[in-house]
Design a protein around this motif. Structure first.
Motif: not given
Length: 145
Positions: A123-124, A126-127
């Protein structure tokens, strides 16, 4: 030459390390991002992108020196989890306190499920990628001379 010990450790000599370095260099020159297995007289078996990347990383490391490869356990210590996510241990503990990352206690020690840590890492990443792409769009929109 390779030597396989009963505990699964594999030792390689300098010649094999040099071969690994040569293969990695050729793969980078040719832009190769996937590997395949070929046996004399048999058809080629393509490896998945993830497995190809793993082998390229192992070969790259091997070309530089000793390499250790192991599977991740189901649970991680806070130190290992912080390293995987790319944050300090205090920052990881803040994420746990804030409910960003689930954890549980084993005695007085905090443990995290590997699956949860890898999901947060993904997730990090992708962010970060989305934020970088947004900056690129702003740069294109307003032009940087």
């Amino acid at each position: 030459m390779t030597v396989l010990l009963t505990n699964g450790t594999v030792f390689v000599d300098d010649d094999l390390r040099a071969q690994a370095a040569d293969l990695v260099a050729r793969a980078h020159e040719q832009g190769a991002h996937r590997l395949a297995l070929v046996r004399d007289g048999d058809a080629e078996a393509a490896l998945s992108p993830d497995l190809s990347e793993l082998l390229i990383q192992v070969l790259t490391g091997l070309a530089r020196g000793p390499v250790s490869v192991s599977a991740l356990p189901e649970e991680l210590t806070t130190t290992v989890a912080a390293e995987l996510i790319g944050v300090s241990r205090p920052t990881l503990m803040k994420m746990v306190r804030d409910g960003v990352l689930p954890a549980h206690q084993v005695g007085s020690h905090t443990r995290l499920r590997t699956e949860d840590v890898l999901a947060l890492r993904k997730t990090r990443a992708r962010e970060r990628r989305e934020a970088f792409e947004a900056l690129l769009r702003l740069d294109e929109q307003f032009g940087a001379d």
